[in-house]
Design a protein around this motif. Structure first.
Motif, PDB file in Angstrom:
ATOM      1  N   LEU A  73       0.808  -1.222   0.000  1.00 14.04           N
ATOM      2  CA  LEU A  73       0.000   0.000   0.000  1.00 14.04           C
ATOM      3  C   LEU A  73       0.846   1.279   0.000  1.00 14.04           C
ATOM      4  O   LEU A  73       0.533   2.224  -0.736  1.00 14.04           O
ATOM      5  CB  LEU A  73      -0.978  -0.010   1.170  1.00 14.04           C
ATOM      6  CG  LEU A  73      -2.109  -1.031   1.043  1.00 14.04           C
ATOM      7  CD1 LEU A  73      -3.001  -1.008   2.289  1.00 14.04           C
ATOM      8  CD2 LEU A  73      -2.957  -0.750  -0.198  1.00 14.04           C
ATOM      9  N   PRO A  74       1.923   1.362   0.806  1.00 16.33           N
ATOM     10  CA  PRO A  74       2.737   2.580   0.733  1.00 16.33           C
ATOM     11  C   PRO A  74       3.341   2.803  -0.657  1.00 16.33           C
ATOM     12  O   PRO A  74       3.434   3.944  -1.119  1.00 16.33           O
ATOM     13  CB  PRO A  74       3.834   2.326   1.780  1.00 16.33           C
ATOM     14  CG  PRO A  74       3.208   1.397   2.758  1.00 16.33           C
ATOM     15  CD  PRO A  74       2.352   0.488   1.922  1.00 16.33           C
ATOM     16  N   GLN A  75       3.725   1.708  -1.336  1.00 17.13           N
ATOM     17  CA  GLN A  75       4.268   1.859  -2.683  1.00 17.13           C
ATOM     18  C   GLN A  75       3.197   2.342  -3.663  1.00 17.13           C
ATOM     19  O   GLN A  75       3.462   3.180  -4.523  1.00 17.13           O
ATOM     20  CB  GLN A  75       4.845   0.520  -3.159  1.00 17.13           C
ATOM     21  CG  GLN A  75       6.047   0.050  -2.353  1.00 17.13           C
ATOM     22  CD  GLN A  75       6.625  -1.248  -2.901  1.00 17.13           C
ATOM     23  OE1 GLN A  75       6.761  -1.417  -4.114  1.00 17.13           O
ATOM     24  NE2 GLN A  75       6.970  -2.155  -2.025  1.00 17.13           N
ATOM     25  N   MET A  76       1.984   1.826  -3.530  1.00 17.28           N
ATOM     26  CA  MET A  76       0.901   2.257  -4.404  1.00 17.28           C
ATOM     27  C   MET A  76       0.542   3.712  -4.129  1.00 17.28           C
ATOM     28  O   MET A  76       0.273   4.489  -5.058  1.00 17.28           O
ATOM     29  CB  MET A  76      -0.322   1.360  -4.207  1.00 17.28           C
ATOM     30  CG  MET A  76      -0.088  -0.080  -4.619  1.00 17.28           C
ATOM     31  SD  MET A  76      -1.573  -1.092  -4.502  1.00 17.28           S
ATOM     32  CE  MET A  76      -2.564  -0.414  -5.829  1.00 17.28           C
ATOM     33  N   GLU A  77       0.535   4.098  -2.858  1.00 23.48           N
ATOM     34  CA  GLU A  77       0.226   5.490  -2.522  1.00 23.48           C
ATOM     35  C   GLU A  77       1.298   6.429  -3.069  1.00 23.48           C
ATOM     36  O   GLU A  77       1.000   7.522  -3.553  1.00 23.48           O
ATOM     37  CB  GLU A  77       0.081   5.633  -1.005  1.00 23.48           C
ATOM     38  CG  GLU A  77      -1.185   4.958  -0.476  1.00 23.48           C
ATOM     39  CD  GLU A  77      -1.116   4.656   1.017  1.00 23.48           C
ATOM     40  OE1 GLU A  77      -0.056   4.932   1.641  1.00 23.48           O
ATOM     41  OE2 GLU A  77      -2.112   4.133   1.553  1.00 23.48           O
ATOM     42  N   HIS A  78       2.560   5.979  -2.973  1.00 22.49           N
ATOM     43  CA  HIS A  78       3.642   6.778  -3.544  1.00 22.49           C
ATOM     44  C   HIS A  78       3.494   6.875  -5.056  1.00 22.49           C
ATOM     45  O   HIS A  78       3.682   7.948  -5.653  1.00 22.49           O
ATOM     46  CB  HIS A  78       4.992   6.163  -3.190  1.00 22.49           C
ATOM     47  CG  HIS A  78       6.152   6.842  -3.857  1.00 22.49           C
ATOM     48  ND1 HIS A  78       6.593   8.106  -3.509  1.00 22.49           N
ATOM     49  CD2 HIS A  78       6.955   6.439  -4.886  1.00 22.49           C
ATOM     50  CE1 HIS A  78       7.607   8.454  -4.267  1.00 22.49           C
ATOM     51  NE2 HIS A  78       7.853   7.468  -5.116  1.00 22.49           N
ATOM     52  N   ALA A  79       3.138   5.751  -5.696  1.00 20.91           N
ATOM     53  CA  ALA A  79       2.959   5.749  -7.149  1.00 20.91           C
ATOM     54  C   ALA A  79       1.849   6.702  -7.563  1.00 20.91           C
ATOM     55  O   ALA A  79       1.959   7.400  -8.581  1.00 20.91           O
ATOM     56  CB  ALA A  79       2.651   4.338  -7.645  1.00 20.91           C
ATOM     57  N   GLU A  80       0.792   6.777  -6.778  1.00 19.49           N
ATOM     58  CA  GLU A  80      -0.307   7.688  -7.095  1.00 19.49           C
ATOM     59  C   GLU A  80       0.142   9.139  -6.992  1.00 19.49           C
ATOM     60  O   GLU A  80      -0.241   9.979  -7.810  1.00 19.49           O
ATOM     61  CB  GLU A  80      -1.486   7.430  -6.158  1.00 19.49           C
ATOM     62  CG  GLU A  80      -2.216   6.134  -6.469  1.00 19.49           C
ATOM     63  CD  GLU A  80      -3.340   5.865  -5.493  1.00 19.49           C
ATOM     64  OE1 GLU A  80      -3.347   6.508  -4.412  1.00 19.49           O
ATOM     65  OE2 GLU A  80      -4.214   5.040  -5.799  1.00 19.49           O
ATOM     66  N   THR A  84       0.267  11.832 -10.047  1.00 25.20           N
ATOM     67  CA  THR A  84      -0.297  13.178  -9.920  1.00 25.20           C
ATOM     68  C   THR A  84       0.732  14.219 -10.312  1.00 25.20           C
ATOM     69  O   THR A  84       0.430  15.197 -11.003  1.00 25.20           O
ATOM     70  CB  THR A  84      -0.778  13.436  -8.479  1.00 25.20           C
ATOM     71  OG1 THR A  84      -1.801  12.495  -8.155  1.00 25.20           O
ATOM     72  CG2 THR A  84      -1.332  14.847  -8.326  1.00 25.20           C
ATOM     73  N   ASP A  85       1.984  14.001  -9.881  1.00 25.41           N
ATOM     74  CA  ASP A  85       3.064  14.923 -10.258  1.00 25.41           C
ATOM     75  C   ASP A  85       3.257  14.946 -11.773  1.00 25.41           C
ATOM     76  O   ASP A  85       3.447  16.008 -12.372  1.00 25.41           O
ATOM     77  CB  ASP A  85       4.377  14.524  -9.579  1.00 25.41           C
ATOM     78  CG  ASP A  85       4.385  14.862  -8.092  1.00 25.41           C
ATOM     79  OD1 ASP A  85       3.526  15.656  -7.667  1.00 25.41           O
ATOM     80  OD2 ASP A  85       5.252  14.335  -7.377  1.00 25.41           O
ATOM     81  N   PHE A  86       3.211  13.754 -12.398  1.00 26.48           N
ATOM     82  CA  PHE A  86       3.334  13.700 -13.849  1.00 26.48           C
ATOM     83  C   PHE A  86       2.191  14.462 -14.515  1.00 26.48           C
ATOM     84  O   PHE A  86       2.397  15.235 -15.455  1.00 26.48           O
ATOM     85  CB  PHE A  86       3.325  12.243 -14.333  1.00 26.48           C
ATOM     86  CG  PHE A  86       4.663  11.571 -14.295  1.00 26.48           C
ATOM     87  CD1 PHE A  86       5.715  12.063 -15.032  1.00 26.48           C
ATOM     88  CD2 PHE A  86       4.864  10.423 -13.537  1.00 26.48           C
ATOM     89  CE1 PHE A  86       6.967  11.441 -15.006  1.00 26.48           C
ATOM     90  CE2 PHE A  86       6.094   9.793 -13.502  1.00 26.48           C
ATOM     91  CZ  PHE A  86       7.144  10.302 -14.236  1.00 26.48           C
ATOM     92  N   ALA A  87       0.969  14.234 -14.014  1.00 25.82           N
ATOM     93  CA  ALA A  87      -0.205  14.879 -14.608  1.00 25.82           C
ATOM     94  C   ALA A  87      -0.141  16.392 -14.482  1.00 25.82           C
ATOM     95  O   ALA A  87      -0.604  17.125 -15.365  1.00 25.82           O
ATOM     96  CB  ALA A  87      -1.476  14.358 -13.945  1.00 25.82           C
ATOM     97  N   MET A  88       0.449  16.877 -13.391  1.00 25.88           N
ATOM     98  CA  MET A  88       0.530  18.320 -13.157  1.00 25.88           C
ATOM     99  C   MET A  88       1.840  18.915 -13.659  1.00 25.88           C
ATOM    100  O   MET A  88       2.094  20.110 -13.487  1.00 25.88           O
ATOM    101  CB  MET A  88       0.365  18.610 -11.660  1.00 25.88           C
ATOM    102  CG  MET A  88      -0.982  18.169 -11.116  1.00 25.88           C
ATOM    103  SD  MET A  88      -1.214  18.597  -9.376  1.00 25.88           S
ATOM    104  CE  MET A  88      -1.328  20.394  -9.492  1.00 25.88           C
ATOM    105  N   GLY A  89       2.698  18.087 -14.290  1.00 24.33           N
ATOM    106  CA  GLY A  89       3.935  18.593 -14.867  1.00 24.33           C
ATOM    107  C   GLY A  89       5.015  18.913 -13.858  1.00 24.33           C
ATOM    108  O   GLY A  89       5.952  19.642 -14.153  1.00 24.33           O
TER     109      GLY A  89
END
Length: 299
Positions: A73-80, A84-89
């Motif tokens: 779960l911590p890895q998935m939360e980090h991936a999310e 989000t960072d990718f989506a926001m540039g």
């Protein structure tokens, strides 16, 4: 199938100590949470927990799944967060291509500030392309091209960053040193030192020597700007470089700068990107920083 919802329920029940508290934390009803786990247990023919007094006790299977949840779960939360960072540039990779040998120090100073402002963006500089810089940009080998020679291409956008003038640099005791400008015939007996590119990409040839049907006595290349300047200082030849290098790299050297021709050769450093990508925040951030710093990007 095992999915994130089952792991999240298991983790929250373990943390909160009860199904009721876990359901409240996960914003679902107690019955919905219990039903989800019951179906999961039935599908896999296992038991995750058992009643123990007023509480719950994890089975051996439950303990195993809890350990999985605490890892996954911590890895998935980090991936999310990364997505989000990718989506926001805010996160990505900026591969910068260089077609301007003298700009390497300029880029280094820009990069220092850029890396501080964009810590989650991978930064790489490339000078060797499969074709030329424009082809590399169109082929997605690089994401940004630094070049003095922009092209008119519908898929590319070039932004001028700063203007400069190419000047002939000679030793202070050279016979031409007291001249304000030089003509093509003045270089007939000279050894001309340039960066290692083809003659078609050297403005001193295409815009000055070739139109006058002149050639220097000898032409050699040097891999670095430092070496070019040292060769001039040693009276081993003359070179043509941007005027701003005289103030930044040749301070204290016995070198004079002369205008090339009556009107000089004026150029612009341009930053090229694929059209539409100039709005990506980490690319726009680099463009803005380069425009702000101009030709003297002091940190």
């Amino acid at each position: 199938m095992l999915d994130r919802q089952h792991l999240a329920i298991l983790r929250e029940v373990s943390r909160r100590g009860s199904v009721t508290a876990a359901a409240e934390k996960l914003n679902v009803t107690q019955s919905a949470l219990s039903h989800t786990i019951a179906k999961f247990e039935e599908r896999h023919r296992i038991k995750i927990w058992m009643k123990s007094g007023r509480g719950l006790r994890l089975t051996q299977t439950g303990e195993y799944l809890l350990s999985v949840a605490e890892r996954v779960l911590p890895q998935m939360e980090h991936a999310e967060r990364v997505l989000t960072d990718f989506a926001m540039g805010r996160r990505g990779a900026l591969r910068v291509g260089m077609e301007c040998h003298p700009c390497q120090r300029w880029l280094t100073k820009i990069a220092t500030s850029y890396l501080d402002k964009w810590p989650d963006v991978d930064f790489d500089v490339r000078t060797a392309f499969r074709f030329d810089g424009v082809e590399a940009l169109l082929a997605y080998e690089i994401d940004l091209l630094i070049t003095p020679d922009p092209v008119d291409a519908p898929d590319l956008l070039f932004t001028p960053v700063f203007e400069y003038e190419l000047v002939l640099m000679v030793h202070a005791t050279h016979p031409l040193a007291n001249r304000k400008c030089v003509q093509p015939q003045d270089l007939l007996d000279e050894e001309l030192i340039t960066v290692p590119v083809t003659l078609e990409r050297l403005d001193i040839y295409t815009k000055f020597l070739v139109p006058a049907h002149c050639r220097p006595r000898q032409h050699r290349t040097a891999e670095t700007i430092d070496l070019m300047l040292q060769l001039v200082c040693a009276k081993r030849g003359v070179t043509v470089l941007p005027d701003w290098l005289l103030q930044e790299d040749a301070v204290g050297m016995p070198i004079r700068a002369l205008r090339v021709g009556d009107t000089g050769i004026r150029k612009n450093i341009n930053l090229g990107v694929r059209r539409g990508e100039e709005t990506i925040p980490y690319i726009d951030g680099f463009l803005a920083l380069a425009r702000e710093r101009g030709r003297s990007p002091s940190p």
